[in-house]
Write an enzyme that holds these catalytic residues in place. Sequence first.
Site, PDB file in Angstrom:
ATOM      1  N   TYR A 275       0.825  -1.207   0.000  1.00 34.39           N
ATOM      2  CA  TYR A 275       0.000   0.000   0.000  1.00 34.39           C
ATOM      3  C   TYR A 275       0.864   1.263   0.000  1.00 34.39           C
ATOM      4  O   TYR A 275       1.815   1.409   0.782  1.00 34.39           O
ATOM      5  CB  TYR A 275      -0.911   0.023   1.235  1.00 34.39           C
ATOM      6  CG  TYR A 275      -1.650   1.338   1.397  1.00 34.39           C
ATOM      7  CD1 TYR A 275      -2.687   1.676   0.538  1.00 34.39           C
ATOM      8  CD2 TYR A 275      -1.284   2.251   2.386  1.00 34.39           C
ATOM      9  CE1 TYR A 275      -3.350   2.883   0.648  1.00 34.39           C
ATOM     10  CE2 TYR A 275      -1.942   3.459   2.515  1.00 34.39           C
ATOM     11  CZ  TYR A 275      -2.970   3.766   1.636  1.00 34.39           C
ATOM     12  OH  TYR A 275      -3.607   4.966   1.747  1.00 34.39           O
TER      13      TYR A 275
ATOM     14  N   HIS B 137      -3.796  16.380  -2.057  1.00 34.97           N
ATOM     15  CA  HIS B 137      -4.216  16.422  -0.659  1.00 34.97           C
ATOM     16  C   HIS B 137      -4.045  17.810  -0.027  1.00 34.97           C
ATOM     17  O   HIS B 137      -4.379  18.005   1.144  1.00 34.97           O
ATOM     18  CB  HIS B 137      -3.433  15.393   0.154  1.00 34.97           C
ATOM     19  CG  HIS B 137      -3.866  13.971  -0.101  1.00 34.97           C
ATOM     20  ND1 HIS B 137      -3.938  13.440  -1.367  1.00 34.97           N
ATOM     21  CD2 HIS B 137      -4.244  12.971   0.745  1.00 34.97           C
ATOM     22  CE1 HIS B 137      -4.330  12.178  -1.296  1.00 34.97           C
ATOM     23  NE2 HIS B 137      -4.537  11.869  -0.024  1.00 34.97           N
TER      24      HIS B 137
ATOM     25  N   ASN C 291       1.271  11.251   5.960  1.00 34.34           N
ATOM     26  CA  ASN C 291       0.640  10.390   6.960  1.00 34.34           C
ATOM     27  C   ASN C 291       1.275  10.691   8.305  1.00 34.34           C
ATOM     28  O   ASN C 291       2.509  10.714   8.423  1.00 34.34           O
ATOM     29  CB  ASN C 291       0.878   8.919   6.603  1.00 34.34           C
ATOM     30  CG  ASN C 291      -0.394   8.206   6.181  1.00 34.34           C
ATOM     31  OD1 ASN C 291      -0.527   7.019   6.399  1.00 34.34           O
ATOM     32  ND2 ASN C 291      -1.325   8.917   5.586  1.00 34.34           N
TER      33      ASN C 291
ATOM     34  N   TYR D  86     -16.468  29.103  47.523  1.00 30.26           N
ATOM     35  CA  TYR D  86     -15.706  28.047  46.855  1.00 30.26           C
ATOM     36  C   TYR D  86     -14.593  28.567  45.952  1.00 30.26           C
ATOM     37  O   TYR D  86     -13.539  27.951  45.838  1.00 30.26           O
ATOM     38  CB  TYR D  86     -16.650  27.194  46.002  1.00 30.26           C
ATOM     39  CG  TYR D  86     -17.557  26.263  46.756  1.00 30.26           C
ATOM     40  CD1 TYR D  86     -17.550  26.199  48.147  1.00 30.26           C
ATOM     41  CD2 TYR D  86     -18.441  25.440  46.068  1.00 30.26           C
ATOM     42  CE1 TYR D  86     -18.395  25.343  48.834  1.00 30.26           C
ATOM     43  CE2 TYR D  86     -19.296  24.575  46.742  1.00 30.26           C
ATOM     44  CZ  TYR D  86     -19.268  24.534  48.125  1.00 30.26           C
ATOM     45  OH  TYR D  86     -20.112  23.684  48.782  1.00 30.26           O
TER      46      TYR D  86
ATOM     47  N   ARG E 290     -11.840  29.111  48.485  1.00 31.42           N
ATOM     48  CA  ARG E 290     -11.525  27.962  49.327  1.00 31.42           C
ATOM     49  C   ARG E 290     -11.133  26.722  48.508  1.00 31.42           C
ATOM     50  O   ARG E 290     -10.311  25.916  48.938  1.00 31.42           O
ATOM     51  CB  ARG E 290     -12.751  27.643  50.191  1.00 31.42           C
ATOM     52  CG  ARG E 290     -12.488  26.656  51.283  1.00 31.42           C
ATOM     53  CD  ARG E 290     -13.703  26.236  52.073  1.00 31.42           C
ATOM     54  NE  ARG E 290     -14.955  26.914  51.805  1.00 31.42           N
ATOM     55  CZ  ARG E 290     -16.144  26.334  51.949  1.00 31.42           C
ATOM     56  NH1 ARG E 290     -16.230  25.070  52.328  1.00 31.42           N
ATOM     57  NH2 ARG E 290     -17.247  27.007  51.720  1.00 31.42           N
TER      58      ARG E 290
ATOM     59  N   PHE F 242      -1.552   6.191  12.439  1.00 32.57           N
ATOM     60  CA  PHE F 242      -1.820   7.593  12.119  1.00 32.57           C
ATOM     61  C   PHE F 242      -3.087   8.125  12.768  1.00 32.57           C
ATOM     62  O   PHE F 242      -3.394   9.300  12.676  1.00 32.57           O
ATOM     63  CB  PHE F 242      -1.955   7.755  10.603  1.00 32.57           C
ATOM     64  CG  PHE F 242      -2.877   6.738   9.989  1.00 32.57           C
ATOM     65  CD1 PHE F 242      -4.227   6.703  10.299  1.00 32.57           C
ATOM     66  CD2 PHE F 242      -2.389   5.790   9.108  1.00 32.57           C
ATOM     67  CE1 PHE F 242      -5.071   5.758   9.752  1.00 32.57           C
ATOM     68  CE2 PHE F 242      -3.231   4.840   8.553  1.00 32.57           C
ATOM     69  CZ  PHE F 242      -4.574   4.821   8.874  1.00 32.57           C
TER      70      PHE F 242
ATOM     71  N   GLU G  39     -12.060   5.208   5.410  1.00 29.69           N
ATOM     72  CA  GLU G  39     -11.743   5.853   6.689  1.00 29.69           C
ATOM     73  C   GLU G  39     -13.084   6.167   7.364  1.00 29.69           C
ATOM     74  O   GLU G  39     -13.562   7.292   7.347  1.00 29.69           O
ATOM     75  CB  GLU G  39     -10.898   7.094   6.441  1.00 29.69           C
ATOM     76  CG  GLU G  39      -9.561   6.737   5.789  1.00 29.69           C
ATOM     77  CD  GLU G  39      -8.863   7.892   5.115  1.00 29.69           C
ATOM     78  OE1 GLU G  39      -9.274   9.046   5.345  1.00 29.69           O
ATOM     79  OE2 GLU G  39      -7.910   7.648   4.358  1.00 29.69           O
TER      80      GLU G  39
END
Length: 522
Positions: A55, A85, A197, A281, A284, A329, A413
């Site tokens: 791949y 990309h 990646n 609070y 404290r 990844f 994906e």
Amino acid sequence: MIHQFKYGIDQLTVARALDIAAGRLTGVLVPEVIARINASAAHVQAIVAAHSTVYGINTGFGPLCDTKISEEDTRTLQYNILQSHSVGIGNPIPEMVARVMLVTKVHALAQGYSGAALSTLERIIWHIEHQVTPVVPEKGSVGASGDLAPLSHLFLPLIGLGEVYYKGQKQPAAAVLQAEGLAPVVLGPKEGLALINGTQFILSFAVTALQRMHNALDAADIIGALSLEGLMGTARPFDPRLHAIRPFPGNQLVAHRLKTMLDNSGIMDAHADCGRVQDPYSLRCMPQVHGASRTAWHHLRELTVIELNAVTDNPIIFSAEDTISGGNFHGQPLAMPLDYATVAAAELGNIADRRCYMMIEGRYGLPKLLIEDAGLNSGFMIPQYTTAALVTENKTLCFPASADSVPTSLGQEDHVSMGSISGRKLHQVIDNLEYILAIELLYAAQAVDFRRPLKSGPILEAVHSFVRQTVSFAAKDRIFALDIKQLHQLIVNQSLVKVANDAALTHHLSLNGIYHEQFGIY
């Protein structure tokens, strides 16, 4: 402190990553690592020559993983993936984040499981050392096959495309390479995929957020202690015996810091027998609330350091005969703690806003709205509107991005982390938190002035004096936005925390006690 960082061998930490990115530490490739890189690249060449199907080396990407690519096209494939990309949008990320991305990618590739060529790593290091920083858009990653879009933009300049910051200006990468006498890198098989990646976008936002949040945590303790003095609260809830029977380290650290700052306070001594039973609070419970945020910070740091030294691309090359296409990844291991840290940062702002409100109520001997002539003057009424607005904005940012997933890549994906959004949201919350703390500091300094001639302890007196060198006491209305802006800078540039730390050292006090290493930036 080390003088050189050996990529692929030394342990990368948050501080070291920031130091290399800022040019304070030099990263090098030693012979052992160079041999490892060359061996990994040779494995890839052997795979191509043997026509084995692996791949990303001789197949398409994502849903095209079953499409075989010819040997002569394997190089073209790597150029195409960088270009196709590069789909990021929005404003550019900060230069420091982009530089940390470069540093963390080199360290991952140098471990020798990615098949990247030595010449490619050397060019990335050139970008780091010469501060020629790629321009990377902020949006477009779903944090699953790694941070594909931002990493693609990050490495377009290697092949002479995209833009870089060069000598203070944004310029085309091709023109900068020509000016520097450099040719674009020739990418080999697998290299484009190895570059894009990985989780370096998510990781670098985590690294920079850890530094910013650490400063905000320290500032919150200091400013909270000053507010407590202005409100004539008690330090009894910070007694170490109380926290020993509920021993969360973050709580114990905050209690120690607060007690150290409030020891030997003349203001504290002046109301020792006032008859007040207990404080609200927001005074404290500072150890419990600030301490819980410290714990979230510590958890994020632990996981970030693991990721800093991890290999997160795909496929992983163990040898020419042994490759694994897995999911290193995937951004989920950082996405979830980033969301947790976002809530933790928001909570620091929530409790600070409550202290601001208390200081303008006219309680405990303070004038209403922290000004003597209220009516003619609105005093400090309106800055708390700003803290209220910022607190609410932070609440809307606390929805965990990691709880969502939108399938991509035609279903290949089908579960994504959205960790890039987690990282960016954490910075947005810290942006708002720093302003909330600046407003609380404005209020606390004003409140302490109403306690004069009483003095606090040496650390808080040094802090108050430092504030008054920048912003004066307000006897009447003025444009408080200018004061807020100036105090904001004292927080952001870490000078407020430095003043407190320096005062502690001068008076031989330890603000962090035995927790210095556990909760420090290392």
